[in-house]
Structure formats: C-alpha cells, structure tokens
Motif scaffolding. Sequence first.
Motif, PDB file in Angstrom:
ATOM      1  N   LEU A 253       0.829  -1.207   0.000  1.00 13.24           N
ATOM      2  CA  LEU A 253       0.000   0.000   0.000  1.00 13.24           C
ATOM      3  C   LEU A 253       0.871   1.267   0.000  1.00 13.24           C
ATOM      4  N   ALA A 254       1.893   1.158   0.797  1.00 16.51           N
ATOM      5  CA  ALA A 254       2.798   2.326   0.817  1.00 16.51           C
ATOM      6  C   ALA A 254       3.417   2.553  -0.568  1.00 16.51           C
ATOM      7  N   LEU A 255       3.820   1.441  -1.185  1.00 19.29           N
ATOM      8  CA  LEU A 255       4.365   1.541  -2.524  1.00 19.29           C
ATOM      9  C   LEU A 255       3.326   2.063  -3.494  1.00 19.29           C
ATOM     10  N   ALA A 256       2.104   1.557  -3.273  1.00 17.18           N
ATOM     11  CA  ALA A 256       1.031   1.993  -4.175  1.00 17.18           C
ATOM     12  C   ALA A 256       0.764   3.476  -4.008  1.00 17.18           C
ATOM     13  N   GLU A 257       0.787   3.887  -2.771  1.00 17.75           N
ATOM     14  CA  GLU A 257       0.562   5.315  -2.550  1.00 17.75           C
ATOM     15  C   GLU A 257       1.678   6.139  -3.187  1.00 17.75           C
TER      16      GLU A 257
END
Length: 298
Positions: A253-257
Amino acid sequence: MAEFGFNEHHQNEVINYMRFARSKRVLRLKTIDSCFEELKESRLVEETFTVDEVREMLDGLQAVVRGEVETELINTAHTNVLLLRQLFSQAEKFYLRLQTDISELENRELLEQVAEFEKTDFKTTDKVNQETGKPKLAPLNEGGVSELLNKEISRLQEENDKLKTRLRTLESQAMSALDEKTKAERALKDLQKVQGEQQLAAHSQEINSLEDTVACLKSDYERSLTANAASQKDLQENLVSAKHDLLRVQEQLALAEKELEKKFQQTAAYRNMKEILTKKNEQIKEIRKRLQRYESDE
C-alpha cells in the motif's frame, strides 16, 4: 355300707369321723374319772364328814365335772360346724345347695341305729350284711343329688375329653403353622440373599458402566484439549501469516501510494490494492474473532 345310705368312700369318711368323736369322748371321760379320783385321794382321808363338808366336796366336784362336760359339748358343736363347713364348701363347687333337717337329729330310731353300728366297732360291710335282722339307716343323701352329681362328673369328664382332643388338634395346627412359618422365613432369607446378590451385581455393573462413561468423557476431553491446542496453534499460525500478509499489504500500500503519487493515472491498480487490503482486514477480523471464541471456550 350301701344299706346305710353311703357308698364305700362316704362310709370310710363316716367311720373316720365316728372314731374321731369316740376318741374325744373317751378322753373327756378319762378327765372326768380323774376328777373323781383326785377328790377321793385329796379329800376322802377321814372316816367321818359333816354335812357341810360333804356338800362342799360335792359342789366342787359338780363345778369341775360341769366344766369338763360343757367344754366337751362346746368343742363337739364347734367341730360339727367345721365339718358342715367342709361339706357345704365341697357342695358349692358342684353348684349343689344342701339342706339340713334338724328334727332328724333327734330321731331316736336313727340314733339307735347309729349306736348299734358303733357297737360293731366299725366292722366291714360284709359282716353287717350277714345280720339280716339288723335295722338299716335311711339314706342321708337324696338320690337326685347323687344322680345329679354323677351326671355333672360325667359331663365334665366328657367336656374334658373334648377339650383334650381340641388341644391336641390346636397343638398339631400350631406345629404345622410353625413349620410353615419356618419354611417361609427360610424362603424369604433365600430370596433376600438372591435379591442382594442381584442388586450387588447390578450395582457393580452400573459402577463399571459409570467408570467406562467417565473414561470415555475423559478421553473425549483429552482429545478436545488436543484438538483445541492444535486449533489454537493453527489460529496462531494463521494470525502470524495474516500479520505478515498485512505487513506486505501495508508495504504494497505504501508503494502503491507512492506510485499513486507518481502515477495518479494508475487508478485501476490502486483499486485492486484497496480491495486486497479490505479483504485482508476482514480476514484479520475473522481470525481475531475465532481466536477470542477459542479462548473463551477454553
């Protein structure tokens, strides 16, 4: 002594009484003779006496003889009262009411017959029967009384025999009842023994069944504990795995963000990651609920 109105037993009783009366009479006559002898020896020691002295001696002798005769008459009357008391008491046992005729006590003919009988020195009846010319005493007991007495004795003997027979029957019945009671008690004891053995066997079987049930429950409980432990272990592993997945998702999710910031136009990838994150959160909640339920059950 049937001709005198008595049976053999009564004849013996009459003879005994007459002998008793004669002995008392002879003793009293000897006492009177001793009074005269005492007067002769004590007073008649002189050759001549005055009229007053003779009168004095006769008065003293009269007083002594009178006292002796009066004592004998009183004693005879009292003795006859005791004899009558015995006869009346015996008659009352057979419900007989005896009556006396005082006038017959002064019947000279009967008195002479009694005196004549006494003179024979109470010889046996056979000798009296040989003297056919001798007058006979009239019966002193009424025939009806003797007959009634004999009938009463026969009735009592018959009743006594019946009672004895009845007693023997009752004794036989009592012995039979006692035997039956003994047999019943023995059978009851045997039945109680058998029932006790059966109850003991039933109790033993019930105890064994309870022991088996307890063993089964214990085994089931142990298996349940083992299964719960395995389930808890699986849940813990699933929780760890979910945490790892969550971490990966969070990283993703962090990467996605970051990528979203970089590439906002990649909205499709963002939605996919959002859905994955939602599913993982739901899985984590479900795992936590299962874990809480397991801990509550344990």
